[in-house]
Design a protein around this motif. Structure first.
Motif, short mmCIF file in Angstrom:
data_model
loop_
_atom_site.label_atom_id
_atom_site.label_comp_id
_atom_site.label_asym_id
_atom_site.label_seq_id
_atom_site.Cartn_x
_atom_site.Cartn_y
_atom_site.Cartn_z
N PHE A 104 7.86 -0.82 6.70
CA PHE A 104 7.45 0.76 6.35
C PHE A 104 8.67 1.27 5.36
CE2 PHE A 104 5.10 0.71 10.87
CZ PHE A 104 4.14 0.23 10.20
N LYS A 105 8.36 1.52 4.19
CA LYS A 105 9.34 1.91 3.40
C LYS A 105 9.48 3.51 3.30
CE LYS A 105 9.15 -2.21 0.66
NZ LYS A 105 9.17 -2.88 -0.94
N GLN A 106 10.52 4.27 3.28
CA GLN A 106 10.44 5.36 3.46
C GLN A 106 11.94 5.88 2.72
OE1 GLN A 106 10.07 7.14 7.70
NE2 GLN A 106 10.65 4.72 7.98
N PRO A 107 11.98 7.02 2.06
CA PRO A 107 12.90 7.77 1.21
C PRO A 107 14.26 7.42 1.83
CG PRO A 107 11.10 9.31 1.23
CD PRO A 107 10.87 8.02 2.08
N PHE B 79 0.90 -1.23 -0.01
CA PHE B 79 -0.05 0.01 -0.02
C PHE B 79 0.78 1.35 -0.01
CE2 PHE B 79 -2.38 -3.51 1.79
CZ PHE B 79 -3.66 -3.25 1.54
N ARG B 80 0.43 2.33 -0.57
CA ARG B 80 1.10 3.49 -0.53
C ARG B 80 0.56 4.33 0.64
NH1 ARG B 80 -0.42 3.85 -6.18
NH2 ARG B 80 1.41 3.13 -7.62
N VAL B 81 1.14 5.24 1.33
CA VAL B 81 0.95 5.98 2.23
C VAL B 81 0.40 7.30 1.34
CG1 VAL B 81 1.20 7.55 4.11
CG2 VAL B 81 2.36 5.24 3.85
N LYS B 82 -0.89 7.63 1.29
CA LYS B 82 -1.48 8.50 0.69
C LYS B 82 -1.11 10.05 1.17
CE LYS B 82 -6.12 10.29 -1.16
NZ LYS B 82 -7.37 10.07 -0.90
N GLY B 83 -0.73 10.92 0.27
CA GLY B 83 -0.13 12.08 0.47
C GLY B 83 1.36 12.23 0.77
N LEU B 84 2.01 10.96 0.77
CA LEU B 84 3.27 11.01 1.41
C LEU B 84 4.39 10.54 0.01
CD1 LEU B 84 3.74 10.22 4.84
CD2 LEU B 84 3.71 12.55 4.02
N SER B 85 4.67 11.28 -0.71
CA SER B 85 5.65 10.63 -1.82
C SER B 85 6.86 9.92 -1.35
CB SER B 85 6.06 11.74 -2.67
OG SER B 85 7.05 11.12 -3.75
N GLY B 86 6.89 8.55 -2.14
CA GLY B 86 8.00 7.78 -1.41
C GLY B 86 7.56 6.83 -0.17
N TYR B 87 6.70 7.01 0.45
CA TYR B 87 6.31 6.23 1.67
C TYR B 87 5.33 5.03 1.38
CZ TYR B 87 8.46 9.78 4.73
OH TYR B 87 9.43 10.86 5.07
N SER B 88 5.43 3.97 1.56
CA SER B 88 4.55 2.68 1.37
C SER B 88 4.82 1.76 2.66
CB SER B 88 4.86 2.08 0.21
OG SER B 88 6.37 1.47 -0.04
N VAL B 89 3.99 0.91 2.49
CA VAL B 89 3.80 -0.30 3.58
C VAL B 89 3.56 -1.59 2.77
CG1 VAL B 89 2.60 -1.27 5.47
CG2 VAL B 89 2.72 1.36 5.34
N ALA B 90 4.53 -2.45 3.07
CA ALA B 90 4.59 -3.75 2.49
C ALA B 90 4.25 -4.95 3.67
CB ALA B 90 5.91 -4.07 1.65
N PHE B 91 3.18 -5.51 3.57
CA PHE B 91 3.15 -6.63 4.75
C PHE B 91 3.75 -7.88 4.11
CE2 PHE B 91 -0.31 -3.59 4.84
CZ PHE B 91 -0.41 -3.19 6.40
N GLN B 92 4.35 -8.57 5.14
CA GLN B 92 4.86 -9.68 5.19
C GLN B 92 4.08 -11.09 5.54
OE1 GLN B 92 8.21 -9.88 3.30
NE2 GLN B 92 7.29 -7.79 3.02
#
Length: 582
Positions: A568-571, A543-556
């Protein structure tokens, strides 16, 4: 050769039916109908060729054709009628009447008037792919306008824009409580006695005299499907009519808004329709300056020029299988209309301008030969552009990913979803039920072709920092930035039973992050000391974090398929969070 449903009554037109038939034949037009109004009287109204090739049915002056964008003048007239009634003002911003009106440019949002809509000067390019073949409603398209980026400054330059005429029709409904179709039927068609004119191919096919649509492909004339998705952008071009009934429209226009004893619109407001509001750039093919014409201006639903020293007001129309041209010379009290059932042809201009020469007593110009050469030049130019795309290939430059990685759904908030699937060793696309073929050029660049529109443009896939194919970029408008369609997840990632697997508390750096429902079909992420963010499905379990460029969450997941972690992926890096046991 012809169907003489009305005789030629003016000596200036004697012998013209044979000339018109020759033009029809030169352009391979199956059926053509033309009519002339002079000094208030119909002096020519005649059909030529076949309205149906297979049925061997003759064209008459009562044959119904789609008139395409010649419908715009009816929309502009409808607005002028509302100005007369005090329901709208030419110079009052649209937002005063439609508070939810919003364009990408905030200045345009606040200042756009009905004149801006009708004179094509909002700064937006065409964006026709956004509505063509779409099943969206007029309201849906109206609400998407805010996401369509302009390529010019507000009121800077004239750019043809069908969606603005859609907006004008939407405004008519808001002001009157009648749809655009109901208003035009009641306030224009009925007073003029245009009893068979209508707004849908289905209605035309209920009559006994209608033309079938044709196109020319590989030098062969082929029947095509009626375009029947005009419900949303009808005010830009959905009217069907015959030359017999269009003569009544011309009589009204030549009488400055009156028909018999009925006044449809005041002379003052009619004057606004045929006054120049914007200069049309000289590079526009549809308004190409000829030695006999002057530079074009645009009124409201009309192109304005001079034909050999005579004021000429006209507007063409093209929609699947039909091309039209409606013209009038107000100072000479002459009106002309030519309707054809062949896609994208200039026989209409050839006929109308040839009629002008005869009616004005001028030496005839070789209009058909000249327009044929111009038309052929445009086709050769388009083919050359395609060849140039193939010639500029970088040899042996492979794709960066396996072909399947480029498939999926890609969405733009204003233009909707472009779906890409694998087709053997290449890709294919579908957008608004229109098919696109893909030919690999080099790297992640493809030549994307839509045969329906004879469009050949380069599409590019963009990779994000994680190495995923994140977006598909397509330059659908000349002189505008390419449109970025962002990858979206399958619809199953909006189902509650799927989303609830990701809900829970996650331990990360001695803090607890919470994933929970926001409504029935959307997830949210809450971190201590931060606002709650909405999560947008991106791809499987991501999933992307809406409103934050380059931020996403990948569930394992573990081997049993149970969600155990979240990345929690961040720049600046990735944080690993462990899901707490419930």
């Amino acid at each position: 050769m012809t169907n003489t449903s009305a005789s030629v009554t003016d000596t200036a037109l004697q012998g013209l039916p044979e000339v018109i038939e020759a033009i029809r034949d030169e352009w391979n037009v199956p059926g053509l109908a033309t009519a002339v109004v002079k000094d208030g009287q119909v002096i020519l109204s005649q059909g030529f060729g076949k309205r149906s090739i297979v049925g061997n049915l003759d064209t008459t002056d009562q044959t119904l054709f789609a008139i395409g964008s010649s419908s715009k003048a009816f929309t502009a007239m409808a607005i002028a009628m509302l100005v007369d009634e005090g329901l709208v003002n030419w110079d009052t911003p649209i937002k005063h009447y439609l508070p939810t009106f919003k364009l990408y440019d905030p200045i345009a949002t606040e200042q756009t008037t009905v004149i801006d809509l009708l004179a094509h000067r909002t700064g937006l390019p065409r964006y026709d792919l956004g509505w063509y073949n779409s099943s969206l409603s007029r309201k849906d398209l109206f609400e998407r306008l805010q996401y369509l980026e302009p390529n010019k400054k507000f009121r800077e330059v004239w750019q043809y824009q069908n969606l603005m005429y859609m907006t004008a029709g939407y405004l008519i409904e808001a002001l009157t409580g009648q749809t655009w179709e109901e208003f035009v039927q009641q306030r224009i068609f009925t007073p003029l006695g245009m009893t068979t004119s209508n707004f849908t191919p289905k209605d035309s096919q209920q009559t006994s005299d209608f033309a079938l649509p044709y196109r020319e492909a590989k030098e062969e004339v082929q029947q095509m499907e009626f375009y029947d998705r005009f419900q949303a952008v009808g005010p830009a071009g959905s009217i069907n009519s015959s030359v017999q009934e269009m003569c009544k429209w011309l009589q009204c226009l030549l009488n400055k808004g009156k028909y018999g004893e009925t006044t449809l619109v005041s002379e003052a407001q009619f004057a606004q329709l045929v006054a120049p509001h914007m200069v049309i750039p000289p590079d526009q093919p549809a308004f190409k300056k000829q030695p006999e014409t002057f530079y074009y201006n645009y009124g409201l639903g009309w192109g304005l020029t001079s034909y050999r020293g005579h004021t000429l007001v006209e507007h063409g129309g093209n929609i699947d299988g039909f091309s039209t041209l409606v013209s009038f010379l107000p100072d000479d009290n002459i009106g002309l209309v030519t309707l054809t059932n062949l896609d994208s042809n200039l026989a209409t201009q050839s006929v109308n301008y040839t009629l002008c020469d005869h009616l004005l007593g001028l030496e005839e110009r070789p209009w058909s030969t000249r327009t044929k050469q111009f038309f052929q030049g445009l086709k050769e130019q388009a083919e050359k552009a395609k060849e140039n795309s193939l010639d500029t290939r970088v040899p042996d430059a492979p794709l960066s990913h396996p072909l399947k990685d480029y498939t999926g759904s890609f969405e733009h908030p204003g233009l909707g979803v472009f779906t890409i699937t694998q087709d053997d060793e290449t890709l294919k696309g579908t957008y608004n039920e229109t098919d696109f073929t893909f030919q690999h050029l080099h790297y992640d660049i493809f030549l994307v072709t839509a045969e329906r529109f004879e469009v050949h443009i380069k599409g590019s896939f963009i990779t994000n920092l994680d190495g995923d194919i994140e977006s598909f970029s397509l330059p659908i408008e000349p002189d505008a930035k390419p449109i970025a369609f962002m990858r979206v997840a399958g619809k199953h990632l909006q189902e509650k039973s799927v989303l609830e697997q990701f809900c829970g508390a996650y331990e990360v750096m001695d803090q607890t992050a919470t994933v929970a429902f926001k409504g029935e079909h959307i997830l949210s992420l809450t971190l201590p000391g931060q606002p709650t963010y909405e999560l947008e499905p991106y791809k499987e379990d991501s999933f992307r974090v809406k409103g934050l460029s380059g931020y996403s969450v990948a569930f394992q997941r573990d081997e049993a398929g149970v969600v155990t972690q979240a990345l929690f992926k961040q720049p600046f890096g990735t944080l690993i969070a462990t899901k707490k046991a419930e």
